[in-house]
Structures are given as structure tokens and as C-alpha cells.
Design an enzyme around this catalytic site. Structure first.
Site, PDB file in Angstrom:
ATOM      1  N   HIS A   1       0.944  -1.246  -0.126  1.00  0.00           N
ATOM      2  CA  HIS A   1       0.037   0.013  -0.103  1.00  0.00           C
ATOM      3  C   HIS A   1       0.929   1.219  -0.053  1.00  0.00           C
ATOM      4  O   HIS A   1       0.511   2.385  -0.582  1.00  0.00           O
ATOM      5  CB  HIS A   1      -1.023   0.064   1.349  1.00  0.00           C
TER       6      HIS A   1
ATOM      7  N   GLU B   1     -25.080  13.315 -12.176  1.00  0.00           N
ATOM      8  CA  GLU B   1     -24.190  12.134 -11.645  1.00  0.00           C
ATOM      9  C   GLU B   1     -25.251  10.825 -11.590  1.00  0.00           C
ATOM     10  O   GLU B   1     -24.747   9.983 -10.704  1.00  0.00           O
ATOM     11  CB  GLU B   1     -23.571  12.614 -10.272  1.00  0.00           C
TER      12      GLU B   1
ATOM     13  N   ASP C   1     -19.759   9.827  -9.051  1.00  0.00           N
ATOM     14  CA  ASP C   1     -21.011   9.180  -8.847  1.00  0.00           C
ATOM     15  C   ASP C   1     -21.485   8.410 -10.307  1.00  0.00           C
ATOM     16  O   ASP C   1     -22.175   7.527  -9.980  1.00  0.00           O
ATOM     17  CB  ASP C   1     -22.080  10.063  -8.256  1.00  0.00           C
TER      18      ASP C   1
ATOM     19  N   CYS D   1     -16.786  17.891 -13.047  1.00  0.00           N
ATOM     20  CA  CYS D   1     -16.083  18.131 -11.758  1.00  0.00           C
ATOM     21  C   CYS D   1     -15.623  17.056 -11.141  1.00  0.00           C
ATOM     22  O   CYS D   1     -15.338  16.981  -9.936  1.00  0.00           O
ATOM     23  CB  CYS D   1     -17.179  19.219 -11.008  1.00  0.00           C
TER      24      CYS D   1
HETATM   25  C1  PEP Z   1     -19.028  13.384  -8.257  1.00  0.00           C
HETATM   26  O1  PEP Z   1     -19.779  12.638  -7.968  1.00  0.00           O
HETATM   27  O2  PEP Z   1     -18.157  13.396  -9.302  1.00  0.00           O
HETATM   28  C2  PEP Z   1     -18.485  14.653  -7.464  1.00  0.00           C
HETATM   29  C3  PEP Z   1     -18.007  15.593  -8.085  1.00  0.00           C
HETATM   30  O3  PEP Z   1     -19.362  14.837  -6.510  1.00  0.00           O
HETATM   31  P1  PEP Z   1     -18.599  13.805  -4.952  1.00  0.00           P
HETATM   32  O4  PEP Z   1     -17.320  13.166  -5.329  1.00  0.00           O
HETATM   33  O5  PEP Z   1     -18.438  15.108  -3.959  1.00  0.00           O
HETATM   34  O6  PEP Z   1     -19.506  13.007  -4.674  1.00  0.00           O
HETATM   35 MG    MG Z   2     -21.114  13.258  -6.230  1.00  0.00          MG
END
Ligand code: PEP
Ligand code: MG
Length: 855
Positions: free
Chosen positions: A479, A716, A740, A787
Site C-alpha cells: 500500500h 451524476e 457518482d 467536476c
Molecule cells: C462526483 O460525484 O463526481 C462529484 C464531483 O461529487 P462527489 O465526489 O463530492 O460526490
Molecule cells: Mg457526487
């Protein structure tokens, strides 16, 4: 119906008296699977009409939860009777409860234990249902719960026959069936190492029977990852499952199948049994390399890159502990609390790396949490405590011993897990003893030398001083090596032990790609390496020097590069590195690490101050609170859910508790006066949800009388991507949360240690959805950004640009390099590449199409 008061002990067993007045409810009917599925133990629930919890039997108070909502009494027979007032009442943090006893007190049936305010609890917790369960059910042969209405301190609620008595033996023989499996030949290429062991231990948890794995003369508890690993089972070894209990047959049949199929591990194929000599040779770890040249140290290439510096050896500090403890109950509680605290710390690390979408790192800390739940370790430590040892002594002795056992194993992969165990073990020990972590101040240009490093050492290394490291322990798959690679730090593992004799300050060249360390290099060698480093540094410098220039492709297409942030410091760094705004402020970070939710004024000030850092032209997209799923918030009680990722998460929490969302929306609207603020809603699946969220925003805006702000949604959830054309008519923008979106598209938990390698946003299915949403946005004249973590992945950047993504919200340190990368791309090439990519069959094929840019 009511039962008259009865003697507490009869010849046939023990009678447990009602701790409250009220109506009895079968435990299976409690709307919380932890109780309904008897994970805590078997017993009964009461819907109370009284507000005083009394002792249901004579005994000693062995545990009083710090939140005073739960108490455990140990009877003379050794039964542990837990009473838990209400559901999810731990979140009330003691409010509404007045304890009348303390741990160690002796009580008689009917004595007052806890007084509580039923109205307050009913209003602020999920339920008043109060559970009484026997946590050490193995001592009970038969539970006979009563029904009807009972009076606290008087009526019987449970009649228990104790195991070991005559009645018990006969009861047990009918339920305690012993079944041994057929011979199972281990198909896993590297045997039953940590990951398949963890999978097996997890699978075993759903059965009630006692489950052991037999290998030769040795037996291990199947629910214990450490115990399983300790058997040192290799590919081709023959083992047997032995189950005893009511579901023994099913458990053996199902687990045998899983084991024969390799427990989900790739490359598992049936091996001949007994293992042939050739097989045995393959499984014997290759001897560690030894160099003939005294100035060359050989090791394993653990993390690529070259570093020139001077050695500095670190040794782990020894934490000394007192051998004997107070009373065993207290020591046990101390250990439990320390383990719980360690789990929270690891959860925080895990959540942090999740946020960065670093699956490999998240999986490491998930495996650490698993080690803390290991029953074998727990049993051994508890046994030592029962012999009078202090919690710290018992714990230290246990994990050190278990780690030594693992380290001795022939299988290199398993031996490497000893280090993980020392890491989590040390964490718990530090908490138990209150020892502080020694801050090491490294000299500049340090090449760290150590017998071994832990994942925690590595994750918290001072990167400005430490250029690379070389350890005697570990291997390419340990790891620590995975972490080193993700941190971009050159490293060698499994090096010759003579490195430990090098005086501090020895000049060296460490080549993490080749697995060599050159001692006292010649000037020419130093020169060659320096030239290479100069080239790399120059590249970094050019990226930095051009960081404030726009990211425009060769053919004139502008991509906006903004940052993912959690606080004002990140915003400052993002601006300094050329970030063109913030594409995602994870507002949950504003809510975390506090005891209660920030109020409207506090939130307004936080958001406004970030907006001020960005100035009037750089956008600040604030995502509303996104907790639930893998992101708990200690003071926000979210009922236990079977599938938290599919439950009350993200915006759904805001609909359930509108006051939280409305307060946040007001704060965002007020802060919008300070900059270019936009709002974004997470976890939107249905149009109705978007309309509801937008409606709340508009209502609050009108009340405040401020101008409208742009509002967008996170894409997402696959349904939102598929219906993007409808959403695009109403929303101002989209931002794809690939972390997500990938999880929900592939139906794979984003934090699952075993599935981590497959949760890849470059899967053609996920890319197709991004393309669909991007096209829908364009048709409506809206824009779409990304994002999720993949926006910072250089292999993904050309593909995303080609799919029509016009904004990339990336991790702060990668802003300059991603901008530089885009300036080398051509939109038309990216579009062709994206077209090819979505036609591929696998994520690996997509990655092969889009090689990493040259350094
Ligand atoms: C995502 O789901 O890609 C996201 C930017 O939100 P989080 O990782 O905070 O769930
Ligand atoms: Mg998310």
C-alpha cells in the site's frame, strides 16, 4: 395482557423483567435492520409509555454509552443485557437523557438506570422504540419473548434458557449442525491474500453459523481477515470450510462456490491439487536482489521517477504502555472507544481521498477499516484484558504478534499486509495512550531510509523536503508503494538491509523506475540525472509560467479550467495557480469537522469570503450540501439505511429537512452580492426534484429581494444524463459528477476495495452518457462541465474536450498542467478520438487510445 412479577432466576433459565412500561414489539419488527436482523443480538422491543428505564435483572452496569441512551448490564450468569432507548438517539448527544447509574455500579431489578424526556426524543429522533437485547447470545440456548403490554420493573419480557444447561444441549443439537465442505482448491493466482480474504470474511458475515477454514492442521475464523491471511494459503492449496449452526449447509454450499470462483479476483483459475513442484516454485517469493557492487543498492521498483539527495533514516518511536489495567470492563470500553475513534479517523482519510476520486488510496483505507473489525484481533485483545492487562498493553501485544505472524509468511503479498496492520494498530495505540505523533523536521533534499513506512507515514510526508524513499520492507504491490505512485514520489521497496547502516547525509541517486539506489555517485552520474530533472522542472516551470494564459487548443477552442475546492485556502491556491474560478465548492466541508451546522450568517460569511478571493470575474459554483452515502455528518441524524448510496443523499436530505436547504440557499443568495456566485444541486435524478429545488431557491430569493443567480445541476445519476435534453431546457448549466455517475452507471460502489480497479469513468458506457448530456446542453445553448475526479486525469482530458465538455473543474495542483495540455491539443482530433472512444468495448481499450502525454 400483563404478567405478574416473577422470580428472576428459575431452574430453566433467566427471566428478564420489563425495563419500561409499554407495549411489547417483536425485535424483528423494529424499523432498523441492525436490530431487526439481530446484528446486535436477540431480544425484544418496547414502545414505551413510561420515562424511567429500570434494571431488568440484577447485575453490574458494564457499559453506559457517553450519550446516555444505551446501557448494558451483566448478570451473574454472564449474560450481557443491552438496553437502547429509541432509534438513532445517539445523535441527540445525551440531550433528553439523565443517567442515574455509572459504569461499575451494582444494580437490583427495578433500580432506576436512566430517566428520559420522551417528548423530546419523540420529536428529535427517529423512534422511541426501546430495544432490550442479549449481546452475547451464544450463552443463550433459547429466547422466549413475551407479547402484550407490560409494566416496568414488574412483568417478564423474555424467558431465556441458558446454553450449557440440559435444555440447552438438546436445543443446540437440533440447531447446531456441523457441516464440512468438499476439498476446495484455491484458484487465486496469489493465494488467499488480503483482498480475497476480506471478500470472504465479508461474505461470511451474512451467515449465523460459526465458520472456520481448515488448512492442514490449522483452523481460522472465516470472519477474520487476519486469521485467514495467517493460514498462508497459496494458489493450488486445498482447504475445507467447517460450519456449525442453523445455516451451516447453506453457508458451506454458497461460500464453497464463491471460493472456487476466486472470490471475484481476476485471473483466478482452478489449480491442480496438490500443488505441483513447479507451482510451488512459482509461489515462492523470488529471492531479494543482492548487488555485487557496494555502491549500488538493489530493490523493487515501487514508484517511478529519479531523485538526487542525501539519506536520512527514520525509526518509528516506541510507545510504552503500562502492563496492568483498571477493571476489565473499563479497559474493554477504552479499547472499544479507541477503535471507534480510529475508524472515524480512517473514515475521514477515506472520505478525503474519495473526494479526490483516488480509488486506489480510498481502497487502502477501506482495507484498514476492515482490519479494525477483525474478530480474531478483537478476541485476542479482549482475552488479554480479561487476564488483567491494560487495554493499551493488550492491544499492542495483539497487533504486534499478528503483524509478526503475517510478516513471517512466505507469500510476499500477505507479508506486506503486516505493515498495514502495524499502521492501524499504531493508530489505535496512539489514541489509547494519548501519545502524540512526533513531528520530524527533515533536512532539504532528503531521501528517506527506513526499515518500513506505513501508509499513514507516506500520506503525511513533507513533500517539500522528502524527494524519495527507500525501504527494506514492502514490495511493488504494498500500500505504501501505491500511495507513493499516487503522490508522484520516487520510491524503492524491498531494498537490501545494508541501507540501514548508511550514515545520514550519504549522497545518493534513487531511481524508482529501475529499483536501484546509487551510493556516492560520480559527478557524471549526478550530471546526467540533474539534466533529466532540469527538463522535468523546466516543463513544470513553463506550465506555471503560462498558468494564467487561457487553455485554448491549437485550433482556437477555449476550455475553461476551474478548481474543485473545499475551503478558502484552496480558493487562494487555485487563483495563484491560474484557476479561472471554482467549478465545485463542496459545501459539505463547511459543515464537517464541527459540532453543529453553521448558521445562516456563518455560511454567508464563508461563501462571501471565498467569492471575494475569486474577485468579480471568476465564477464560484457552490454545490448545496451533499451528505449521506459515504459522507456522514455527525450531528445530522440520517436513519440507518440498507443502501445508503441509494438512499437519502445529496439534495434528498434538503427536501426531507427543508430548513437546512433553505438556510443554505439564503446564505448563497446573500453571498452572491460579493462575486459571481452560482448554485448547483447534487444528486438530481428526476425533473420534479430539480423543479422543487429551483422553486425553493426562487422563493428565498424573492423573500430576500436579491437578483437571480444561475442555477445548475450535477449530472451524476444516469437518469439525469439520459433526460438531459429536458433538464437543459430549465437549468442554466450542467456539471458532470463522474465519481457518482460512474458508480451508478456501473452499479459499483465507488469505495469498494475489490471493485476499485473497474470503477473507471473512461468506461465507454459512462463516456456515452457524458456525450449525451453535452449534446443536450449545446442544443439548448447551455454549457456542460465536468467536476468529477476524471477531469484531472490527463488521459481523459482530450476525450472530454472531444465530447463537448467546455469546463473542467480539476484538483488545484493540476491546474497549470491541464491548461498546458489543452494548449497542445486540437479540437478536431479530440472529437475524432471521442467518437472512437465511445465505440470501444472496455475502459482499458479507451485508455489505450489516449496515451498519457509525454513528460
Ligand atoms: C462526483 O460525484 O463526481 C462529484 C464531483 O461529487 P462527489 O465526489 O463530492 O460526490
Ligand atoms: Mg457526487
Amino acid at each position: 395482557m400483563s404478567y405478574a412479577a416473577t422470580p428472576v432466576r428459575t431452574s430453566s433459565g433467566v427471566l428478564i423483567i420489563a425495563p419500561l412500561s409499554g407495549h411489547l414489539v417483536p425485535i424483528e419488527k423494529v424499523p432498523d435492520p441492525v436490530f431487526a436482523q439481530k446484528m446486535v443480538g436477540d431480544g425484544i422491543s418496547i414502545d414505551p409509555i413510561s420515562e424511567t428505564l429500570v434494571a431488568p435483572c440484577d447485575g453490574e452496569v458494564i457499559q453506559l454509552h457517553p450519550s446516555h441512551h444505551a446501557v448494558t448490564i451483566k448478570t451473574a450468569e454472564g449474560l450481557e443485557v443491552l438496553m437502547h432507548i429509541g432509534l438513532d438517539t445517539v445523535t441527540l448527544r445525551g440531550k433528553g437523557f439523565t443517567p442515574k447509574v455509572k459504569e461499575g455500579d451494582t444494580v437490583k431489578t427495578g433500580d432506576t438506570l436512566i430517566e428520559f424526556d420522551a417528548d423530546y426524543i419523540a420529536l428529535n429522533a427517529r423512534s422511541l422504540l426501546t430495544q432490550l437485547v442479549i449481546t452475547n447470545g451464544e450463552k443463550v440456548a433459547n429466547f422466549a419473548p413475551r407479547s402484550g403490554d407490560v409494566t416496568g420493573g414488574k412483568d417478564v419480557v423474555l424467558q431465556l434458557s441458558l446454553a450449557g444447561s440440559e435444555t440447552t444441549t438438546s436445543a443446540k443439537s437440533t440447531t447446531g449442525k456441523k457441516v464440512t465442505s468438499q476439498a476446495i482448491v484455491i484458484p487465486n493466482p496469489t493465494g488467499l491474500h488480503a483482498r480475497p480474504a476480506a471478500v470472504l470474511a465479508n461474505l461470511a458475515k451474512k451467515y449465523k453459523s460459526d465458520l472456520r477454514l481448515k488448512f492442514g492442521e490449522k483452523l481460522a475464523n472465516v470472519r477474520s481477515v487476519v486469521g485467514l491471511m495467517g493460514l498462508s494459503i497459496d494458489n493450488g492449496d486445498t482447504v475445507y470450510l467447517v460450519a456449525e449452526g442453523e445455516d451451516a449447509e447453506t453457508a458451506v454450499a454458497e461460500l464453497t462456490k464463491e471460493m472456487q470462483a476466486g472470490l471475484g479476483e481476476e485471473g483466478s483459475k482452478p489449480a491442480p491439487a496438490p500443488a505441483s513442484v513447479a507451482q510451488a516454485e512459482i509461489n515462492t517469493p523470488a529471492p531479494r536482489p543482492r548487488s555485487e557492487n557496494p555502491n549500488i543498492i538493489l530493490g523493487v521498483a515501487a514508484s517511478p521517477g529519479v531523485a538526487v539527495g542525501n539519506t536520512y533514516r527514520i525509526q518509528h518511536q516506541e510507545i510504552s504502555v503500562a502492563e496492568t489495567g483498571e477493571n476489565a470492563n473499563k479497559e474493554r470500553r477504552k479499547l472499544e472507544n479507541a477503535i471507534a475513534q480510529a475508524k472515524l479517523e480512517i473514515e475521514a482519510l477515506r472520505a478525503k481521498v474519495h473526494g479526490q476520486a483516488d480509488a486506489a488510496k480510498a481502497a487502502i483505507f477501506a482495507a484498514h477499516q476492515e482490519l479494525l473489525e477483525d474478530p480474531e484481533i478483537e478476541e485476542m485483545a479482549t482475552a488479554a484484558i480479561d487476564e488483567g492487562k491494560s487495554a493499551a498493553f493488550a492491544w499492542k501485544q495483539t497487533y504486534t504478534y499478528q503483524a509478526q505472524q503475517l510478516a513471517k509468511l512466505q507469500n510476499e503479498l500477505l507479508a506486506a499486509r503486516a505493515n498495514d496492520l502495524r499502521d492501524v494498530g499504531g493508530r489505535v495505540l496512539r489514541i489509547l495512550t494519548g501519545a502524540t505523533v512526533e513531528e520530524i523536521s527533515y533536512p532539504a533534499n532528503t531521501i528517506l531510509i527506513a526499515e518500513d513506512l506505513t501508509p499513514s507515514d507516506t500520506a503525511t510526508m513533507d513533500r517539500s523536503k522528502v524527494l524519495g524513499f527507500c525501504t527494506v520492507g514492502g514490495g511493488a504491490t504494498s500500500h505504501v508503494s501505491i500511495l507513493a505512485r499516487s503522490m508522484d514520489i520516487p520510491a524503492i521497496a524491498g531494498a537490501e538491509p545494508r541501507i540501514l547502516d548508511l550514515p545520514n547525509g550519504t549522497p545518493v541517486i534513487l531511481d524508482g523506475s529501475k529499483g536501484t539506489m546509487r551510493l556516492n555517485p560520480t559527478p557524471e552520474e549526478m550530471e546526467r540525472v540533474k539534466q533529466l530533472q532540469i527538463r522535468l522542472a523546466a516543463k513544470r516551470q513553463t506550465d506555471l509560467a503560462t498558468a494564467f494564459e487561457p487553455a485554448t487548443t491549437i485550433d482556437g477552442h477555449r476550455v475553461e479550467i476551474v478548481a474543485n475546492i473545499g475551503n478558502i485556502e484552496d480558493a487562494e491556491k487555485a487563483v495563484a495557480l491560474g484557476g479561472e474560478g471554482v467549478g465545485l465548492l463542496r459545501s459539505e466541508f463547511v459543515f464537517m469537522e464541527r459540532d453543529s451546522a453553521p448558521n445562516e450568517d456563518e455560511q454567508t460569511e464563508i461563501y462571501a469570503s471565498i467569492a471575494r478571493v475569486l474577485g468579480p470575474d471568476r465564477p464560484l459554483i457552490i454545490r448545496t450540501l451533499d451528505v449521506g452515502g459515504d459522507k456522514p455528518l455527525p450531528y445530522l441524524s440520517i436513519p440507518h439505511e440498507e443502501n445508503p448510496f441509494l438512499g437519502e443523499r445529496g439534495v434528498r436530505i434538503g427536501f426531507d429537512r427543508p430548513e437546512i436547504l433553505r438556510t443554505q440557499l439564503r446564505a448563497i443568495l446573500k453571498a452572491s452580492q460579493a462575486g459571481k456566485v452560482k448554485v448547483m444541486f447534487p444528486m438530481i435524478a428526476r425533473l420534479e426534484e430539480w423543479r422543487m429545488a429551483k422553486g425553493m431557491l426562487e422563493e428565498e430569493r424573492q423573500k430576500l429581494g436579491v437578483p437571480p443567480i444561475e442555477a445548475g445541476i450535477m449530472i451524476e445519476i444516469p437518469a439525469a444524463a439520459v433526460m438531459a435534453d429536458q433538464f437543459a431546457k430549465e437549468a442554466d448549466f450542467f456539471s458532470v459528477g463522474t465519481n457518482d455517475l460512474t458508480q451508478y452507471t456501473l452499479a459499483m460502489d465507488r469505495g469498494h476495495p475489490k471493485l476499485a480497479p473497474y470503477v473507471d469513468a473512461l468506461n465507454p458506457g459512462v463516456l456515452t452518457l457524458i456525450g449525451v448530456a453535452a449534446t443536450a446542453a449545446r442544443h439548448q445553448g447551455k454549457w456542460l462541465g465536468v467536476c468529477g475526479g476524471v477531469a484531472s486525469d490527463p488521459q481523459a482530458v482530450p476525450l472530454l474536450v472531444g465530447l463537448g465538455v467546455s469546463e473542467l473543474s480539476v484538483s488545484v495542483p493540476t491546474i497549470p498542467s491541464i491548461k498546458a495540455q489543452i494548449r497542445e491539443l486540437k479540437l478536431s482530433d479530440c472529437q475524432k478520438l471521442a467518437k472512437f472512444a465511445i465505440a470501444q468495448a472496455t475502459a482499458a481499450e479507451v485508455r489505450a487510445l489516449s496515451p498519457l502525454p509525454e513528460k
